[in-house]
Write a protein that holds these residues in place. Structure first.
Motif, short mmCIF file in Angstrom:
data_model
loop_
_atom_site.label_atom_id
_atom_site.label_comp_id
_atom_site.label_asym_id
_atom_site.label_seq_id
_atom_site.Cartn_x
_atom_site.Cartn_y
_atom_site.Cartn_z
N GLU A 30 -9.74 -2.06 6.90
CA GLU A 30 -9.54 -0.65 7.18
C GLU A 30 -8.92 -0.47 8.57
O GLU A 30 -9.34 -1.09 9.55
N GLY A 31 -7.87 0.35 8.65
CA GLY A 31 -7.21 0.62 9.92
C GLY A 31 -6.21 -0.43 10.34
O GLY A 31 -5.59 -0.31 11.40
N SER A 32 -6.01 -1.45 9.51
CA SER A 32 -5.07 -2.52 9.87
C SER A 32 -3.66 -2.18 9.43
O SER A 32 -3.43 -1.28 8.63
N VAL A 33 -2.70 -2.92 9.98
CA VAL A 33 -1.33 -2.92 9.47
C VAL A 33 -1.12 -4.30 8.86
O VAL A 33 -1.00 -5.29 9.57
N TYR A 34 -1.13 -4.35 7.55
CA TYR A 34 -1.12 -5.60 6.79
C TYR A 34 0.30 -5.85 6.30
O TYR A 34 0.87 -5.03 5.57
N GLY A 35 0.87 -6.97 6.70
CA GLY A 35 2.22 -7.33 6.28
C GLY A 35 2.18 -8.29 5.10
O GLY A 35 1.63 -9.39 5.21
N LEU A 36 2.76 -7.88 3.99
CA LEU A 36 2.82 -8.72 2.79
C LEU A 36 4.22 -9.30 2.70
O LEU A 36 5.19 -8.58 2.51
N VAL A 37 4.33 -10.62 2.88
CA VAL A 37 5.63 -11.27 2.91
C VAL A 37 5.71 -12.31 1.80
O VAL A 37 4.71 -12.85 1.35
N GLY A 38 6.93 -12.55 1.36
CA GLY A 38 7.15 -13.54 0.32
C GLY A 38 8.59 -13.52 -0.13
O GLY A 38 9.30 -12.54 0.10
N PRO A 39 9.04 -14.58 -0.79
CA PRO A 39 10.42 -14.62 -1.28
C PRO A 39 10.66 -13.55 -2.34
O PRO A 39 9.71 -12.95 -2.87
N ASN A 40 11.92 -13.30 -2.66
CA ASN A 40 12.24 -12.39 -3.77
C ASN A 40 11.58 -12.90 -5.04
O ASN A 40 11.62 -14.10 -5.34
N GLY A 41 10.97 -11.97 -5.79
CA GLY A 41 10.30 -12.37 -7.02
C GLY A 41 8.90 -12.89 -6.83
O GLY A 41 8.26 -13.35 -7.79
N ALA A 42 8.36 -12.78 -5.61
CA ALA A 42 7.01 -13.30 -5.35
C ALA A 42 5.94 -12.43 -5.98
O ALA A 42 4.82 -12.88 -6.20
N GLY A 43 6.25 -11.14 -6.24
CA GLY A 43 5.28 -10.23 -6.83
C GLY A 43 4.84 -9.12 -5.89
O GLY A 43 3.90 -8.38 -6.19
#
Length: 296
Positions: A30-43
């Protein structure tokens, strides 16, 4: 313990025989800035769409720490009726999700997105980057508790990207932000938590600092006077050296099998090669190097 704003357990999504998500256990503080990274097509987009309720999972479960009505999502390619003005678009979003909110919030959202001067123009004449920022303004005007951003800076010029990142940074601690992106520098700048997704699986999840410390293979930057070819050849022959790359006219990036071996042998190898060393320093891990190591 830190409260969790969004979590999933064993989340799966299949399209026929293809698994877009394969047992994802997501945990967004809660209150975080969460970065979701991954190659194209990772989901990444599939995961955000399921969290927003736009797609149904094939299995697993999810939990939101707040009312779903306080969750908002910005898709990667927002589009709007071209005859509306920017102010009308944002005001319509306010009326739909937060009708009791004051009209002044519309102007504030437009200003935060850098669209004050364009607010009275019809959005049919907006550039791709302006539409992206307009989408962000329409997303935040309802004062959400959880904000899902799918590639929010992908179409922006440097000035627009700066405005969006500054806005996300200001939201930190007030709103939980989950953003997917392929711009790793943006994650390093504004995110405190990161998840690395590949082929529908979460390879890493946790604080960004913990991901960077001790993960990337040790490397040193060696700056010396030319010619660099004899130095490069001498270093390549060392059994503990894994890579030698040119990083400039007078600079080499030397990868090592272990920090201990490099600390014991690097100075001697450079002296033996007759290198005129100007600068020698360990290279700090960055997200790009760690990301490549995790996903290749």
């Amino acid at each position: 313990m830190t409260a969790v704003a969004v979590s999933t357990s064993g989340l799966r999504k299949r399209y026929g025989p293809q698994a877009a998500l394969d047992g994802v256990d997501l945990e967004v503080p809660e209150g975080s800035v969460y970065g979701l990274v991954g190659p194209n097509g990772a989901g990444k987009t599939t995961l955000l769409a399921i969290l927003a309720g736009l797609r149904r999972p094939s299995g697993g479960s999810m939990r939101l720490g707040s009312d779903r009505r306080r969750l908002a999502m910005l898709p990667d390619t927002p589009s709007f009726d071209p005859w509306l003005t920017g102010r009308e678009v944002v005001d319509l979003a306010r009326a739909l999700v937060a009708p009791a909110a004051p009209a002044a919030r519309v102007d504030r959202a437009l200003a935060d997105a850098g669209l004050t001067e364009a607010a009275a123009r019809r959005v049919g004449g907006y550039s791709r980057g302006m539409l992206q920022r307009l989408g962000l303004a329409a997303t935040v005007v309802g004062d959400p508790e959880v904000l899902l951003l799918d590639e929010p800076c992908s179409a922006l010029d440097p000035a627009g990207r700066r405005e969006v990142l500054d806005l996300v940074a200001r939201l930190s601690g007030q709103v939980t932000v989950l953003l997917s992106t392929h711009i790793l520098a943006d994650v390093e700048e504004v995110c405190d938590t990161v998840g690395v997704l590949r082929a529908g699986r979460l390879l890493y999840q946790g604080p960004l600092d913990e991901l960077l410390v001790g993960r990337a293979a040790p490397a040193w930057t060696v700056r010396c006077r030319p010619p660099l070819e004899p130095v490069e050849a001498a270093l390549t022959r060392q059994p503990w050296v894994t890579t030698v790359e040119r990083a400039g006219a007078e600079e080499l990036l030397v990868g090592a099998a272990s920090r201990e071996a490099a600390e014991a042998g690097l100075v001697g190898a450079l002296a033996e090669a007759g290198a005129q060393v100007v600068r020698l320093e360990p290279r700090a891990a960055d997200l790009e190097r760690v990301f490549l190591e995790l996903t290749r």
